[in-house]
Design a protein around this motif. Sequence first.
Motif, PDB file in Angstrom:
ATOM      1  N   ILE A  29       5.240  -0.676  74.647  1.00  0.00           N
ATOM      2  CA  ILE A  29       4.750  -0.958  76.000  1.00  0.00           C
ATOM      3  C   ILE A  29       3.334  -0.385  76.186  1.00  0.00           C
ATOM      4  N   HIS A  30       3.034   0.723  75.505  1.00  0.00           N
ATOM      5  CA  HIS A  30       1.660   1.250  75.579  1.00  0.00           C
ATOM      6  C   HIS A  30       0.684   0.279  74.929  1.00  0.00           C
ATOM      7  N   GLU A  31       1.078  -0.256  73.789  1.00  0.00           N
ATOM      8  CA  GLU A  31       0.196  -1.195  73.088  1.00  0.00           C
ATOM      9  C   GLU A  31       0.040  -2.485  73.920  1.00  0.00           C
ATOM     10  N   ALA A  32       1.132  -2.933  74.502  1.00  0.00           N
ATOM     11  CA  ALA A  32       1.064  -4.134  75.357  1.00  0.00           C
ATOM     12  C   ALA A  32       0.138  -3.879  76.544  1.00  0.00           C
ATOM     13  N   ALA A  61      -6.467  -8.504  82.923  1.00  0.00           N
ATOM     14  CA  ALA A  61      -5.228  -8.608  83.713  1.00  0.00           C
ATOM     15  C   ALA A  61      -5.096  -7.355  84.569  1.00  0.00           C
ATOM     16  N   ARG A  62      -4.420  -7.471  85.715  1.00  0.00           N
ATOM     17  CA  ARG A  62      -4.307  -6.331  86.631  1.00  0.00           C
ATOM     18  C   ARG A  62      -2.875  -5.809  86.756  1.00  0.00           C
ATOM     19  N   VAL A  63      -1.918  -6.575  86.222  1.00  0.00           N
ATOM     20  CA  VAL A  63      -0.505  -6.194  86.405  1.00  0.00           C
ATOM     21  C   VAL A  63       0.209  -6.265  85.056  1.00  0.00           C
ATOM     22  N   LEU A  64       0.974  -5.201  84.757  1.00  0.00           N
ATOM     23  CA  LEU A  64       1.784  -5.153  83.531  1.00  0.00           C
ATOM     24  C   LEU A  64       3.196  -5.600  83.863  1.00  0.00           C
ATOM     25  N   ARG A  65       3.701  -6.600  83.128  1.00  0.00           N
ATOM     26  CA  ARG A  65       5.070  -7.052  83.326  1.00  0.00           C
ATOM     27  C   ARG A  65       5.943  -6.525  82.186  1.00  0.00           C
ATOM     28  N   TRP A 120       8.610   4.825  80.535  1.00  0.00           N
ATOM     29  CA  TRP A 120       7.565   4.475  79.557  1.00  0.00           C
ATOM     30  C   TRP A 120       6.562   3.503  80.184  1.00  0.00           C
ATOM     31  N   MET A 121       7.114   2.549  80.927  1.00  0.00           N
ATOM     32  CA  MET A 121       6.266   1.499  81.479  1.00  0.00           C
ATOM     33  C   MET A 121       5.323   2.060  82.545  1.00  0.00           C
ATOM     34  N   ARG A 122       5.831   2.952  83.374  1.00  0.00           N
ATOM     35  CA  ARG A 122       4.988   3.570  84.412  1.00  0.00           C
ATOM     36  C   ARG A 122       3.809   4.310  83.765  1.00  0.00           C
ATOM     37  N   GLN A 123       4.126   5.053  82.706  1.00  0.00           N
ATOM     38  CA  GLN A 123       3.060   5.808  82.026  1.00  0.00           C
ATOM     39  C   GLN A 123       2.048   4.866  81.398  1.00  0.00           C
ATOM     40  N   ALA A 124       2.543   3.791  80.792  1.00  0.00           N
ATOM     41  CA  ALA A 124       1.642   2.829  80.140  1.00  0.00           C
ATOM     42  C   ALA A 124       0.754   2.152  81.186  1.00  0.00           C
ATOM     43  N   ALA A 147       8.053   1.228  90.010  1.00  0.00           N
ATOM     44  CA  ALA A 147       7.252  -0.006  89.986  1.00  0.00           C
ATOM     45  C   ALA A 147       6.393  -0.167  91.235  1.00  0.00           C
ATOM     46  N   ASP A 148       5.328  -0.937  91.114  1.00  0.00           N
ATOM     47  CA  ASP A 148       4.498  -1.300  92.266  1.00  0.00           C
ATOM     48  C   ASP A 148       5.023  -2.572  92.916  1.00  0.00           C
ATOM     49  N   LEU A 149       5.588  -3.458  92.107  1.00  0.00           N
ATOM     50  CA  LEU A 149       6.148  -4.716  92.612  1.00  0.00           C
ATOM     51  C   LEU A 149       7.549  -4.879  92.043  1.00  0.00           C
ATOM     52  N   PHE A 150       8.443  -5.334  92.904  1.00  0.00           N
ATOM     53  CA  PHE A 150       9.771  -5.725  92.437  1.00  0.00           C
ATOM     54  C   PHE A 150       9.724  -7.131  91.896  1.00  0.00           C
ATOM     55  N   GLN A 151      10.496  -7.399  90.873  1.00  0.00           N
ATOM     56  CA  GLN A 151      10.721  -8.788  90.467  1.00  0.00           C
ATOM     57  C   GLN A 151      12.170  -9.136  90.775  1.00  0.00           C
ATOM     58  N   ILE A 152      12.358 -10.279  91.468  1.00  0.00           N
ATOM     59  CA  ILE A 152      13.708 -10.847  91.609  1.00  0.00           C
ATOM     60  C   ILE A 152      13.756 -11.981  90.598  1.00  0.00           C
ATOM     61  N   GLY A 153      14.664 -11.901  89.659  1.00  0.00           N
ATOM     62  CA  GLY A 153      14.742 -12.899  88.597  1.00  0.00           C
ATOM     63  C   GLY A 153      15.330 -14.211  89.087  1.00  0.00           C
TER      64      GLY A 153
END
Length: 341
Positions: A106-109, A118-122, A145-149, A174-180
Amino acid sequence: MKIITLTQGHDPKAVQRALQAVGQWTSPFAHGDQVQLLVEPHSAPISAAALEAIEGVAKVWAAKSGHPRMDAHPAVVDLGLGVRLGRGVEPILMGGPCSVESEEQIHEAARMVAATGARVLRGGCFKPRTSPYSFRGRGVEGLEWMRQAADAHKLLMVTEAMAPEQVEVVAEHADLFQIGARNMQNFDLLHAVGRMRKPVLLKRGLSATIHEWVMAAEHLMHAGSDAVILCERGIRSFDDTTRFLLDLSAVVQIEQTYELPVIVDPSHAAGRKDLIGPLGKAALACGAHGLIVETHPTPEVACSDGPQQLNPTEWAEAAASWGFAPKPVVLTSDERRERTA
Ligand code: PEP
Ligand code: MN
């Protein structure tokens, strides 16, 4: 359906009591920094002029549609870090892997994604999977991990909550929720997410009509959301050469008729890499306010959705073809000092 705007400084509860005395059942909701009251449909018949005569009532708006909150929703939403998404502002690119798999991945991504502008990590930490034997995500560890990345690369973070009991921990990270897509009409989930008052990315259900989709957005707003972004991600069709069928007419309708923020996910729609570039371009041409695209440092070993995830070169080429460019790096004074030390 009627919506009441209150006079500045009036206590909403006192106004509600005065309204109840004339047979008006109301529920309060936040609209920007104001409280407004929705008059429930089973209230006594009364004219707007009579309501406006009540102390504390500034204005009565008789909504013509069954989705008054959506009608009042802004066409542009603020996502944090100065990122705005919606009508009339530069499109926003969101990217990252299908699933968060490891800290390194996730850090590499995040590094790849930030480098393209890009401004948002998914990335999914709780994964809805067709088979119970498939990879189902790293859960809370993945969120950390994702928050840190995301922070390390000054990105916002969007990730899915699949169940009401996951909502709090997702909100903490997270900053944004995703509803799948599979949860678009999980109303308890919509209400739990709406109550958190964070921006929400609402994916269209696999076979949802546009009406069902926008009413799901209305549920989120009714529960408290004031920044909802709709995401077209392909619907079921009879053809099996793509995973789903990207419905761009829906994008135009959400943008033009409903005037809501809308983005497109060409990755899940196509299910294959070769269509993602052209579909992304077409989506932007139709007025989409952004794209969310799957990319992975090494898609060939991805735990989920490998065939549709762009590798670093494909990602950089696609992002450039859609007109996204890396932002000049602005260093904080601490970072500048560190670099020159
Ligand atoms: C995703 O974006 O991670 C995902 C599972 O997509 P969808 O809900 O659109 O299938
Ligand atoms: Mn995926």
